[in-house]
Write an enzyme that holds these catalytic residues in place. Structure first.
Site, PDB file in Angstrom:
ATOM      1  N   HIS A   1      69.532  31.982  57.368  1.00  0.00           N
ATOM      2  CA  HIS A   1      70.297  30.377  56.492  1.00  0.00           C
ATOM      3  C   HIS A   1      70.038  30.966  54.666  1.00  0.00           C
ATOM      4  CE1 HIS A   1      69.966  27.893  59.443  1.00  0.00           C
ATOM      5  NE2 HIS A   1      69.124  28.869  59.657  1.00  0.00           N
TER       6      HIS A   1
ATOM      7  N   GLU B   1      50.388  35.929  54.917  1.00  0.00           N
ATOM      8  CA  GLU B   1      49.579  36.173  53.676  1.00  0.00           C
ATOM      9  C   GLU B   1      49.723  37.966  53.903  1.00  0.00           C
ATOM     10  OE1 GLU B   1      45.014  36.901  52.479  1.00  0.00           O
ATOM     11  OE2 GLU B   1      46.950  35.048  52.538  1.00  0.00           O
TER      12      GLU B   1
ATOM     13  N   LYS C   1      38.540  35.831  41.010  1.00  0.00           N
ATOM     14  CA  LYS C   1      37.768  35.987  42.367  1.00  0.00           C
ATOM     15  C   LYS C   1      37.886  34.584  42.888  1.00  0.00           C
ATOM     16  CE  LYS C   1      36.638  37.269  46.986  1.00  0.00           C
ATOM     17  NZ  LYS C   1      37.160  37.589  47.250  1.00  0.00           N
TER      18      LYS C   1
ATOM     19  N   TRP D   1      37.152  34.803  30.822  1.00  0.00           N
ATOM     20  CA  TRP D   1      38.838  34.632  31.549  1.00  0.00           C
ATOM     21  C   TRP D   1      39.720  33.857  30.645  1.00  0.00           C
ATOM     22  CZ3 TRP D   1      42.960  32.377  34.081  1.00  0.00           C
ATOM     23  CH2 TRP D   1      43.769  33.415  34.812  1.00  0.00           C
TER      24      TRP D   1
ATOM     25  N   CYS E   1      35.182  33.022  35.364  1.00  0.00           N
ATOM     26  CA  CYS E   1      34.443  33.740  33.810  1.00  0.00           C
ATOM     27  C   CYS E   1      32.740  34.359  34.150  1.00  0.00           C
ATOM     28  CB  CYS E   1      34.173  33.183  32.545  1.00  0.00           C
ATOM     29  SG  CYS E   1      36.095  32.528  31.953  1.00  0.00           S
TER      30      CYS E   1
ATOM     31  N   ARG F   1      34.836  39.121  39.819  1.00  0.00           N
ATOM     32  CA  ARG F   1      35.605  38.257  38.827  1.00  0.00           C
ATOM     33  C   ARG F   1      36.266  37.982  38.457  1.00  0.00           C
ATOM     34  NH1 ARG F   1      31.413  33.978  40.412  1.00  0.00           N
ATOM     35  NH2 ARG F   1      32.722  32.704  38.538  1.00  0.00           N
TER      36      ARG F   1
ATOM     37  N   LYS G   1      49.053  39.980  50.027  1.00  0.00           N
ATOM     38  CA  LYS G   1      48.046  41.045  49.685  1.00  0.00           C
ATOM     39  C   LYS G   1      48.983  41.757  48.906  1.00  0.00           C
ATOM     40  CE  LYS G   1      44.387  39.180  50.774  1.00  0.00           C
ATOM     41  NZ  LYS G   1      44.991  38.229  50.524  1.00  0.00           N
TER      42      LYS G   1
ATOM     43  N   GLU H   1      49.440  40.817  45.802  1.00  0.00           N
ATOM     44  CA  GLU H   1      48.463  40.238  44.573  1.00  0.00           C
ATOM     45  C   GLU H   1      47.706  42.167  44.465  1.00  0.00           C
ATOM     46  OE1 GLU H   1      45.153  37.554  46.355  1.00  0.00           O
ATOM     47  OE2 GLU H   1      45.028  38.688  47.483  1.00  0.00           O
TER      48      GLU H   1
ATOM     49  N   ASN I   1      31.541  28.740  31.433  1.00  0.00           N
ATOM     50  CA  ASN I   1      32.590  28.603  32.004  1.00  0.00           C
ATOM     51  C   ASN I   1      33.123  27.833  31.987  1.00  0.00           C
ATOM     52  OD1 ASN I   1      31.942  31.359  31.787  1.00  0.00           O
ATOM     53  ND2 ASN I   1      31.105  30.908  34.506  1.00  0.00           N
ATOM     54  N   GLY I   2      34.184  26.990  32.180  1.00  0.00           N
ATOM     55  CA  GLY I   2      35.072  25.911  32.345  1.00  0.00           C
ATOM     56  C   GLY I   2      36.565  25.097  31.126  1.00  0.00           C
TER      57      GLY I   2
END
Length: 646
Positions: free
Chosen positions: A542, A519, A641, A74, A2, A27, A523, A526, A99-100
């Site tokens: 395997h 990574e 973010k 958010w 947020c 964010r 990406k 995402e 926020n939190g």
């Protein structure tokens, strides 16, 4: 996650708040809102969706005032909706942005409902608004301005004393049009210092249009701001005789504890080191593309304070304690989340091969919940772009009392909690990273970790002067080599067109390039929403080989190293089953394009820097596939973010 922005000024605060919200859009959020005090009344507007929706609402109903707060939410408690958007009100007098997460909001809510308060949202934040109003009403009636100020602070402190969890708060009261309250506990908040005005924000970027001077609140700080003053107070017990007051409660079932005492605190003003243009896309279509192309320059900046042009390691950058601590390091524990975790996995190969030190790498959200056996001489290393990642911070705070030799933060934000709370620190100097999918933060973290491996290798006597000079030269050559890799972009963009209908992709790597493949997969998923997985190439037979067919692209990372021939054999296993290969290979690898296999040659580089170099084409691939898929590149769905809640 947020975003908070607020301020008290001698001008209309509304356009400043709106611009701040726009600068916080990176964010991740689902709704937005604003509240201001005007002529002794509280005015509020909220909207579900983008800040543009709020802006449209404000053209229909103009808010203006000199004191205000705003927020992008958010969702955590309660679905995305206008009713759940911040700011939240109580008694038409109090407005709160938060926020939190408030962990004890349910018993607080039950108590407040019993006292007659009605709740209009599903959020934990509305509890704070009503709790503050309850405590405010419990205070004695003030007789003059100083008592009014004390009443406001007393209600705020009584509220904070009852909150369990993480929060960054901004609170305004219509009876106090010249005062803004704020606090932080486990969630970042800064004070912006202007000329005859003060601001608050969860990120300095939100305020760069009005100031470049910031005060970074410490954990547990709270403050009362006016246009001309900023009084900051630290929480927790104070020395006998230093208490500046007591707190009157509003029906709490438990006595208010020592945390209700406070003392005034001095916090330095820091100048933001990046100009306003750092938050602009410039001529690029997206922030992510801009940040990919910035990597050669930010790597130069990252290494500038760690290496002399002649190739000397500048270990003083770690801090004054480093000279005594480094020779005592016997092993390394790395803790991080997401992309930073992948950087740590790469570093494990470097630390073990170059420094001969055992290295463990763990996801912070798992590490903090298990019983850890700490070995003597263990250096505890945390990685975070923002320095405010909740799980990583919690792991650091555990480590400080768990018997580790020392704590080291590798971070991109100098004033962040992670940096301030660690003994040693290494800054990545990547500059603001706006795109949710991390790019330049990842490669600069890798560069710093490679440098750290060389420092520890020298301390352990594992690297002689000749080998050390060769490795340092490899780091210094990296920026120019990255510029060469970026020239592959047109060919990669053309390749991305073939991903338009793809639903799955497999990434392969070996050794230190297995985390690079991880990574790359992260990406792609995402920002394009294609399901992607990474495997160590030797694990194909395997299980993962069962997934391979002509509809699934298989992306490999194939530098010229000791495992190249092994990897070639793995690639043949894919080809034999009709798989379509995309190989990012060393130009001397000896692989030729053929039906079902496309090769992208990269410069031959030493093993130390290859993982950094090979990360960049995977970033470009993900970016251009996302363009083909038509997704929101900089703000992918469901993501934020900086993950500042658990």
């Amino acid at each position: 996650m947020c975003g908070i922005v607020g301020g008290i000024a001698q001008r209309d605060i509304t356009p400043i708040l709106l611009e701040g919200l726009k600068r916080l859009e990176y964010r991740g959020y689902d709704s937005a809102g604003m509240a201001v005090v005007r002529t002794g009344e509280l005015q509020r507007e909220r909207a579900q969706g983008k800040v543009a929706e709020l802006e449209a609402a404000l053209t229909r109903r103009r808010l203006n005032g000199r004191l205000g707060i705003a927020h992008t939410r958010w969702a955590t408690h309660g679905k995305p909706s206008r009713e759940n958007a911040h700011p939240h009100l109580s008694s038409a007098s109090v407005a709160v942005v938060h926020n939190g997460i408030i962990e004890n909001f349910e018993p607080l809510k039950a108590r407040l409902e019993g006292q007659g308060y009605r709740f209009h949202s599903e959020t934990d934040t509305e509890v704070i608004a009503h709790l503050f109003d309850c405590h405010y009403r419990a205070q004695p009636q003030p007789r003059h301005a100083q008592e009014a100020r004390d009443t406001l602070l007393a209600a705020f402190r009584a509220t904070l004393a009852e909150l369990h969890g993480a929060y960054a708060l901004g609170i305004i009261h219509c009876e106090h049009p010249e005062q803004l309250l704020c606090a932080r506990m486990g969630s970042p908040l800064v004070i912006g210092v202007g000329s005859g005005e003060h601001f608050i924000a969860s990120d300095p970027l939100a305020l760069l249009q009005v100031t470049d001077r910031f005060v970074y609140l410490e954990e547990g700080d709270h403050a009362l701001l006016t246009a001309h003053t900023s009084d900051i107070f630290s929480s927790g017990p104070v020395l006998q005789g230093e208490q500046s007051g007591t707190i009157r409660g509003c029906g709490s079932s438990a006595p208010l504890s020592n945390s209700c005492y406070w003392q005034q605190a001095e916090r330095p003003i820091a100048r933001f080191e990046h100009g306003p243009q750092a938050a602009s896309k410039g001529d690029y279509r997206h922030f992510m593309l801009k940040e990919i192309h910035e990597q050669p320059e930010v790597l130069v900046d990252t290494l500038a304070d760690k290496l002399t042009p002649e190739g000397t390691l500048l270990t003083a950058v770690l801090g004054p304690e480093a000279a005594e601590l480094l020779p005592r390091v016997k092993q390394v524990q790395i803790v991080a989340c997401g992309t930073s975790y992948h950087a740590g996995l790469v570093a494990r190969y470097w630390l073990e091969s170059l420094a001969g030190l055992p290295c463990s790498v763990e996801v912070a959200s798992e590490f903090r919940y298990r019983h850890v056996a700490v070995q003597p001489g263990t250096l505890f290393v945390t990685l975070s772009q923002s320095g405010e990642t909740a799980d990583t911070l919690a792991a650091l705070r555990f480590a400080k009392s768990a018997g580790y030799l020392a704590t080291l933060a590798i971070c991109n934000v100098p004033g962040s909690s992670l940096v301030r709370e660690s003994q040693l620190r290494l800054m990545t100097h990547a500059g603001p990273e706006i795109g949710v999918a991390s790019t330049k933060a990842f490669t600069t973290q890798l560069a710093v970790l490679a440098w750290l491996a060389l420092v520890l290798g020298r301390e352990q006597g594992r690297l002689d002067e000749v080998e050390l000079a060769e490795q340092i030269a490899a780091l210094q050559a990296l920026p120019e080599q990255l510029r060469q890799v970026l020239e592959l972009e047109p060919a990669i963009a053309e390749l991305a067109n073939g991903f338009a209908e793809k639903r799955h992709t497999l990434f392969l790597g070996r050794g230190a390039h297995y985390p690079v493949a991880m990574e790359g997969a992260l990406k792609l998923k995402e920002i394009s929403y294609i399901h992607a997985e990474a495997y160590a190439a030797g694990e194909l037979k395997h299980g993962p080989l069962a997934l391979v067919d002509d509809a699934m692209p298989v992306v490999s990372v194939a530098p010229s190293d000791a495992l190249l021939e092994k990897l070639k054999s793995n690639l043949q296993e894919v080809r034999a089953r009709g798989g379509r290969l995309i190989n990012f290979v060393c130009e001397r690898a000896g692989l030729e394009d053929e039906e079902g296999m496309r090769n992208f040659p990269l410069p031959k580089v030493p093993e130390l820097t290859a993982p950094i170099l090979y990360s960049v084409p995977l970033q470009l691939l993900s970016y251009h596939v996302a363009l083909v898929k038509g997704t929101d590149v900089d703000k992918p769905r469901n993501l934020a973010k900086s993950v500042t809640v658990e």
